[in-house]
Design an enzyme around this catalytic site. Structure first.
Site, PDB file in Angstrom:
ATOM      1  N   SER A  21     -36.209   4.631 108.703  1.00 19.11           N
ATOM      2  CA  SER A  21     -36.775   3.828 107.664  1.00 19.11           C
ATOM      3  C   SER A  21     -35.785   2.701 107.552  1.00 19.11           C
ATOM      4  CB  SER A  21     -36.756   4.645 106.445  1.00 19.11           C
ATOM      5  OG  SER A  21     -37.792   5.398 106.299  1.00 19.11           O
ATOM      6  N   ARG A  25     -36.072  -1.600 108.258  1.00 19.91           N
ATOM      7  CA  ARG A  25     -35.799  -2.659 107.297  1.00 19.91           C
ATOM      8  C   ARG A  25     -34.699  -3.475 108.029  1.00 19.91           C
ATOM      9  NH1 ARG A  25     -38.661   1.629 105.447  1.00 19.91           N
ATOM     10  NH2 ARG A  25     -39.401   1.344 103.502  1.00 19.91           N
ATOM     11  N   SER A 163     -45.938   5.683  97.469  1.00 22.22           N
ATOM     12  CA  SER A 163     -45.518   5.487  98.830  1.00 22.22           C
ATOM     13  C   SER A 163     -44.463   4.455  99.012  1.00 22.22           C
ATOM     14  CB  SER A 163     -46.826   5.106  99.598  1.00 22.22           C
ATOM     15  OG  SER A 163     -46.601   4.512 100.666  1.00 22.22           O
ATOM     16  N   GLN A 165     -43.881   2.833 101.556  1.00 25.11           N
ATOM     17  CA  GLN A 165     -44.513   1.925 102.537  1.00 25.11           C
ATOM     18  C   GLN A 165     -45.309   1.024 101.904  1.00 25.11           C
ATOM     19  OE1 GLN A 165     -46.650   4.160 105.301  1.00 25.11           O
ATOM     20  NE2 GLN A 165     -44.401   4.781 106.531  1.00 25.11           N
ATOM     21  N   ASP A 315     -41.511  13.982 104.529  1.00 25.93           N
ATOM     22  CA  ASP A 315     -41.210  14.062 106.245  1.00 25.93           C
ATOM     23  C   ASP A 315     -40.726  15.330 106.633  1.00 25.93           C
ATOM     24  OD1 ASP A 315     -42.474  11.836 106.310  1.00 25.93           O
ATOM     25  OD2 ASP A 315     -40.487  10.574 106.651  1.00 25.93           O
ATOM     26  N   LYS A 342     -50.588  11.790 107.322  1.00 21.93           N
ATOM     27  CA  LYS A 342     -49.291  11.168 108.200  1.00 21.93           C
ATOM     28  C   LYS A 342     -49.567  10.971 109.638  1.00 21.93           C
ATOM     29  CE  LYS A 342     -46.285  10.909 104.816  1.00 21.93           C
ATOM     30  NZ  LYS A 342     -46.025   9.496 104.593  1.00 21.93           N
TER      31      LYS A 342
END
Ligand code: S3P
Length: 434
Positions: A21, A25, A163, A165, A315, A342
């Site tokens: 993640s 970024r 979320s 995302q 996850d 997912k």
């Protein structure tokens, strides 16, 4: 790939690659900053490489020099129109974050992905962006998605589906939109985007109370390039942690692992099960919390986890299910609806593959029940992964204790942890390419 029983446990000091993640970024945010950023310990997995390629296609100069990525950022509004589609492979994070970012650019673009990504829901990010006047061309709210870049209007968002995302896609859209936009969350989601934007000088404020979090973004403020050292990935570490817990004669030390409190549910859950896990040397790295983690073989008990735990470890359920399969009592994990959308329907694949491996497991609605007191021999040694990296790695770990399992389509592992086989085998694992 064939995964076999290990003989002498899982041992040693293990270097886990950079967090996925944070790596995404660490490419996106420096590309939008003014000046040069040097990124070390970036995860060079398929998903992150697709994000790097996307920004190269949009005119950002990105070089790899001595294991570092050097990113020459273009500023908030100077990305170039890509001369072909942006292919994001398997990456939901790439797809949701870039949809937000690209909707506020002054050009149109087309996002595409592999079979799994092309079946994943995009309406969850398209709908809130549409409230900002963003424009899309899509037949079924899935990829391929044409994004018609335009000037957006500020908006006060209330996040409906928890979320990171979605939240991060919206933050990236608001960053390039004039005026103050707000994003209200009623559930915890990982906050790497907010942390990194603060570090890069964005005009972003956070207001928190006991049940909600409001993010205020004053758009059009330019970011300043900064160097980043990406912490190691707890989600990848979790496979080694569970391997050490369930195999006797194991002791491992994992260094510089990200323990961001919005992400560390797996540690809480395993400790609740009686795992011998110790954190040492806790500190901050680029405003992220990190620690060294020491794990020893443990006798685990089952546990009951509520829906709110899913926010902190979505996850990690595939590998937690493996830990639960070797506990001395049953476990119930509740509220796992998001696991169905997912990289695969993970809830269904956990159940199917545990059953094939001789572990009693049931799904009831969004809840998963695992009863390790009712185990039998392996019924079918083929592990169906539907090209899902975390299913492939989790069942490799199950086989390290139980015996031979054939992990289908295990090349998916390069999505997040390309060196998994090498690192696991060096620590005592027994994975063989077939
Ligand atoms: C991610 C957020 C999570 C997680 C994914 C990575 C991110 O998805 O499952 O692997 O980097 O923001 P959701 O935010 O959709 O739950």
């Amino acid at each position: 790939m064939l995964s076999k029983k290990t003989t002498f446990g899982i041992n040693g000091e293990i270097i886990i690659p950079g967090d996925k993640s944070i790596s995404h970024r660490s490419v996106i945010i420096p590309s939008l900053a003014n000046g040069v950023s040097e990124i070390s310990n970036l995860l060079m997995s398929d998903d992150v490489i697709h994000t790097i390629n996307a920004f190269k296609l949009m005119g950002v100069k990105i070089e790899e020099v001595k294991n570092k990525l050097i990113i020459h950022g273009l500023g908030l509004n100077s990305l170039k129109k890509p001369n072909k589609e942006i292919y994001l492979g398997n990456s939901g994070t790439g797809a949701r974050l870039l949809t937000g970012l690209l909707s506020s650019q002054n050009f149109s673009s087309l996002l595409t992905g592999d079979k799994s990504l092309s079946s994943r829901p995009m309406k969850r990010i398209i709908d809130p962006l549409t409230n900002m006047n963003a424009k899309f061309d899509t037949t079924n709210n899935k990829l391929p998605l044409k994004i018609i870049g335009s000037e957006l209007k500020k908006y006060n968002h209330i996040i409906k589906i928890p979320s990171a995302q979605i939240k991060s896609g919206l933050i990236l859209a608001c960053l390039n939109t004039k005026g103050k936009s707000t994003i209200l969350e009623n559930h915890i989601t990982r906050d790497h985007t907010e942390i990194m934007l603060g570090y890069f000088g964005a005009d972003i404020e956070i207001e928190k109370n006991s049940s909600t979090k409001k993010i205020l973004i004053n758009g059009k403020k330019e970011l300043i390039g900064k160097n980043i050292e990406v912490p190691s990935d707890l989600s990848s570490a979790a496979f080694l942690i569970v391997a050490a817990l369930i195999n006797s004669n194991s002791e491992i030390k994992l260094k510089n692992i990200n323990i961001n409190p919005t992400r560390n549910g797996i540690l809480t859950a395993l400790e609740l099960m009686g795992a011998n896990i110790k954190l040492e040397n806790t500190r901050k790295l680029n405003n992220e919390n990190i620690a060294d983690i020491i794990v020893k073989s443990s006798i685990l008990s089952g546990c009951e986890l509520s829906e709110s735990m899913a926010e902190l470890m979505i996850d990690e359920y595939p590998i937690l299910a493996i830990a639960a399969s070797f506990a001395k009592s049953p476990s119930i994990f509740r509220g796992l609806g998001e696991l169905k959308v997912k990289e695969s329907n993970r809830l269904e694949l956990i159940q199917l593959n545990l059953e094939r491996s001789g572990v009693d497991c049931k799904i009831n609605g969004d809840d998963l029940y695992i009863d390790p007191t009712k185990v039998s021999d392996i019924k079918n040694n083929k592990i169906k992964t539907n090209f899902d990296h975390r299913i492939a790695m989790a069942f490799s770990i199950l086989a390290s204790k139980k015996g031979d399992l054939l992990i289908e389509d295990s090349n998916s592992i390069s999505t997040s942890f390309p060196k998994f086989k090498e690192i696991f085998n060096n620590a005592g694992g027994n994975l063989i390419e077939t």
